[in-house]
Design a protein around this motif. Structure first.
Motif, PDB file in Angstrom:
ATOM      1  N   PHE A   1       0.863  -1.186   0.000  1.00  0.00           N
ATOM      2  CA  PHE A   1       0.000   0.000   0.000  1.00  0.00           C
ATOM      3  C   PHE A   1       0.897   1.232   0.000  1.00  0.00           C
ATOM      4  CE2 PHE A   1       0.798  -1.042   4.435  1.00  0.00           C
ATOM      5  CZ  PHE A   1       1.105   0.183   5.016  1.00  0.00           C
ATOM      6  N   GLU A   2       0.339   2.357  -0.388  1.00  0.00           N
ATOM      7  CA  GLU A   2       1.093   3.605  -0.432  1.00  0.00           C
ATOM      8  C   GLU A   2       0.533   4.593   0.574  1.00  0.00           C
ATOM      9  OE1 GLU A   2       1.518   5.241  -4.343  1.00  0.00           O
ATOM     10  OE2 GLU A   2       2.077   3.316  -5.247  1.00  0.00           O
ATOM     11  N   ASP A   3       1.460   5.314   1.231  1.00  0.00           N
ATOM     12  CA  ASP A   3       1.070   6.333   2.200  1.00  0.00           C
ATOM     13  C   ASP A   3       2.132   7.420   2.224  1.00  0.00           C
ATOM     14  OD1 ASP A   3      -0.486   7.380   4.519  1.00  0.00           O
ATOM     15  OD2 ASP A   3       1.332   6.873   5.619  1.00  0.00           O
ATOM     16  N   ALA A   4       1.698   8.656   1.983  1.00  0.00           N
ATOM     17  CA  ALA A   4       2.586   9.828   2.025  1.00  0.00           C
ATOM     18  C   ALA A   4       3.821   9.648   1.143  1.00  0.00           C
ATOM     19  CB  ALA A   4       3.000  10.123   3.466  1.00  0.00           C
ATOM     20  N   GLY A   5       3.626   9.115  -0.055  1.00  0.00           N
ATOM     21  CA  GLY A   5       4.723   8.978  -1.005  1.00  0.00           C
ATOM     22  C   GLY A   5       5.638   7.789  -0.754  1.00  0.00           C
ATOM     23  N   ARG A   6       5.305   6.958   0.250  1.00  0.00           N
ATOM     24  CA  ARG A   6       6.122   5.780   0.540  1.00  0.00           C
ATOM     25  C   ARG A   6       5.316   4.516   0.264  1.00  0.00           C
ATOM     26  NH1 ARG A   6      10.385   8.304   0.283  1.00  0.00           N
ATOM     27  NH2 ARG A   6      11.559   6.638   1.321  1.00  0.00           N
ATOM     28  N   LYS A   7       5.992   3.507  -0.258  1.00  0.00           N
ATOM     29  CA  LYS A   7       5.341   2.226  -0.473  1.00  0.00           C
ATOM     30  C   LYS A   7       5.776   1.263   0.637  1.00  0.00           C
ATOM     31  CE  LYS A   7       4.265   0.679  -4.431  1.00  0.00           C
ATOM     32  NZ  LYS A   7       4.153   0.139  -5.806  1.00  0.00           N
ATOM     33  N   HIS A   8       4.781   0.684   1.317  1.00  0.00           N
ATOM     34  CA  HIS A   8       5.028  -0.292   2.377  1.00  0.00           C
ATOM     35  C   HIS A   8       4.702  -1.681   1.831  1.00  0.00           C
ATOM     36  CE1 HIS A   8       5.203   2.771   5.736  1.00  0.00           C
ATOM     37  NE2 HIS A   8       4.649   3.466   4.750  1.00  0.00           N
TER      38      HIS A   8
ATOM     39  N   ALA B   1       7.642   5.486  -3.301  1.00  0.00           N
ATOM     40  CA  ALA B   1       6.576   4.901  -4.119  1.00  0.00           C
ATOM     41  C   ALA B   1       6.913   4.926  -5.605  1.00  0.00           C
ATOM     42  CB  ALA B   1       5.270   5.647  -3.862  1.00  0.00           C
ATOM     43  N   GLN B   2       7.627   5.933  -6.064  1.00  0.00           N
ATOM     44  CA  GLN B   2       7.937   6.071  -7.484  1.00  0.00           C
ATOM     45  C   GLN B   2       9.307   5.522  -7.850  1.00  0.00           C
ATOM     46  OE1 GLN B   2       5.455   7.039  -9.371  1.00  0.00           O
ATOM     47  NE2 GLN B   2       4.251   7.345  -7.508  1.00  0.00           N
ATOM     48  N   ASP B   3      10.028   4.955  -6.883  1.00  0.00           N
ATOM     49  CA  ASP B   3      11.362   4.440  -7.177  1.00  0.00           C
ATOM     50  C   ASP B   3      11.654   3.249  -6.255  1.00  0.00           C
ATOM     51  OD1 ASP B   3      13.943   3.973  -7.914  1.00  0.00           O
ATOM     52  OD2 ASP B   3      14.785   5.781  -7.015  1.00  0.00           O
ATOM     53  N   LEU B   4      11.460   2.044  -6.807  1.00  0.00           N
ATOM     54  CA  LEU B   4      11.696   0.842  -6.025  1.00  0.00           C
ATOM     55  C   LEU B   4      13.079   0.256  -6.264  1.00  0.00           C
ATOM     56  CD1 LEU B   4       8.260  -0.996  -6.374  1.00  0.00           C
ATOM     57  CD2 LEU B   4       8.983   0.687  -4.666  1.00  0.00           C
ATOM     58  N   ALA B   5      13.999   1.103  -6.721  1.00  0.00           N
ATOM     59  CA  ALA B   5      15.347   0.618  -7.011  1.00  0.00           C
ATOM     60  C   ALA B   5      16.093   0.226  -5.746  1.00  0.00           C
ATOM     61  CB  ALA B   5      16.145   1.682  -7.761  1.00  0.00           C
ATOM     62  N   LYS B   6      15.702   0.809  -4.606  1.00  0.00           N
ATOM     63  CA  LYS B   6      16.373   0.512  -3.356  1.00  0.00           C
ATOM     64  C   LYS B   6      15.421   0.751  -2.199  1.00  0.00           C
ATOM     65  CE  LYS B   6      20.432   1.659  -0.545  1.00  0.00           C
ATOM     66  NZ  LYS B   6      21.626   2.536  -0.413  1.00  0.00           N
ATOM     67  N   ALA B   7      15.480  -0.127  -1.199  1.00  0.00           N
ATOM     68  CA  ALA B   7      14.625   0.026  -0.019  1.00  0.00           C
ATOM     69  C   ALA B   7      15.194   1.085   0.918  1.00  0.00           C
ATOM     70  CB  ALA B   7      14.518  -1.300   0.708  1.00  0.00           C
ATOM     71  N   ASP B   8      14.311   1.905   1.448  1.00  0.00           N
ATOM     72  CA  ASP B   8      14.736   2.857   2.474  1.00  0.00           C
ATOM     73  C   ASP B   8      14.935   2.156   3.816  1.00  0.00           C
ATOM     74  OD1 ASP B   8      14.572   4.864   0.608  1.00  0.00           O
ATOM     75  OD2 ASP B   8      12.582   5.539   1.226  1.00  0.00           O
TER      76      ASP B   8
ATOM     77  N   LEU C   1      10.817  -7.467  -5.423  1.00  0.00           N
ATOM     78  CA  LEU C   1      10.968  -6.622  -4.248  1.00  0.00           C
ATOM     79  C   LEU C   1      12.149  -5.670  -4.405  1.00  0.00           C
ATOM     80  CD1 LEU C   1      10.517  -9.324  -1.438  1.00  0.00           C
ATOM     81  CD2 LEU C   1       8.811  -7.649  -2.223  1.00  0.00           C
ATOM     82  N   PRO C   2      12.079  -4.495  -3.798  1.00  0.00           N
ATOM     83  CA  PRO C   2      13.237  -3.589  -3.841  1.00  0.00           C
ATOM     84  C   PRO C   2      14.424  -4.215  -3.132  1.00  0.00           C
ATOM     85  CG  PRO C   2      11.250  -2.435  -3.087  1.00  0.00           C
ATOM     86  CD  PRO C   2      10.934  -3.896  -3.093  1.00  0.00           C
ATOM     87  N   PRO C   3      15.639  -4.040  -3.648  1.00  0.00           N
ATOM     88  CA  PRO C   3      16.830  -4.554  -2.960  1.00  0.00           C
ATOM     89  C   PRO C   3      16.903  -3.993  -1.554  1.00  0.00           C
ATOM     90  CG  PRO C   3      17.374  -3.811  -5.185  1.00  0.00           C
ATOM     91  CD  PRO C   3      15.979  -3.358  -4.922  1.00  0.00           C
TER      92      PRO C   3
END
Length: 218
Positions: free
Chosen positions: A144-151, A171-178, A214-216
């Motif tokens: 799901f997405e919340d405040a520009g972040r994808k969980h 949310a717009q860049d899943l190249a790397k996990a925060d 999944l994001p790295p």
């Protein structure tokens, strides 16, 4: 001769009767007490021990997730390191237009993050994606997405592989996990209700996860 014998018997009978009458009253009392204390008197009935009480079975809301009593646990686990929970919870009989679904993360009894904040109908909020890997391994991901972040709440299993956890990325860049937090081994809880499983399977797919995985994590 017979008269003399009868007279002797009468005298003996009278003598015996007199001795019985003169016997002390205490003898009768002793006889009564002996009867009361007789070993054949009834013994008190022993009291039976109380029956053992069976422990109550574990129930929803028992501290193993952040889902409340009466809710279904779609997915929950204890996160490694901080020992907090990540829980995806649903009301009983939920559908797109009725009931609710929410994600909560935090310590037992106190969630640091809840989405959505209100318990409104879940239509369109959550997605479910398939995760496929080589060697017969696979799994799924709720997102799901919340405040520009994808969980992303994910679960992967296969031969020699067991990996579950929570990933957060832009949310717009899943190249790397925060951030990426793994579930402790053996802590995962999932509801086995067929209706709930069919409902989550009807959620739309997350195209970015379906395409790129999944994001790295690092």
């Amino acid at each position: 001769m017979k008269s003399a014998n009868l007279l002797a018997i009468a005298l003996l009978t009278a003598l015996v009767g007199c001795k019985a009458a003169d016997a002390p009253a205490g003898d009768a009392t002793k006889t009564t007490q002996a009867t009361v204390a007789s070993p054949t008197a009834a013994a008190p009935t022993p009291t039976s021990a109380p029956a053992a009480v069976e422990p109550a079975p574990a129930a929803a809301g028992d501290g193993r997730s952040l889902c409340a009593a009466g809710e279904s646990v779609v997915f929950s686990c204890t996160l490694s390191g901080d020992k907090k929970f990540a829980s995806l919870c649903a009301s009983k009989g939920v559908s797109d237009q009725t009931g609710y679904v929410y994600f909560a993360q935090g310590a037992a009894g106190h969630a640091d993050f809840v989405y959505p904040a209100d318990k409104s109908a879940p239509a369109g909020r959550f997605k479910r994606s398939h995760l496929g890997f080589g060697g017969g391994s696979g799994g799924f991901a709720y997102s799901f997405e919340d405040a520009g972040r994808k969980h992303i709440v994910y679960s992967i299993s296969g031969e020699g592989l067991e990996d579950q956890g929570v990933i957060v990325a832009a949310a717009q860049d899943l190249a790397k996990a925060d951030s990426a937090l793994a579930c402790e081994k053996g802590s995962v809880i999932e509801d086995e209700d067929d209706a709930l499983f069919k409902y989550t399977m009807s959620w739309p797919k997350d195209e970015a996860i379906e395409k790129n995985g999944l994001p790295p994590k690092n």
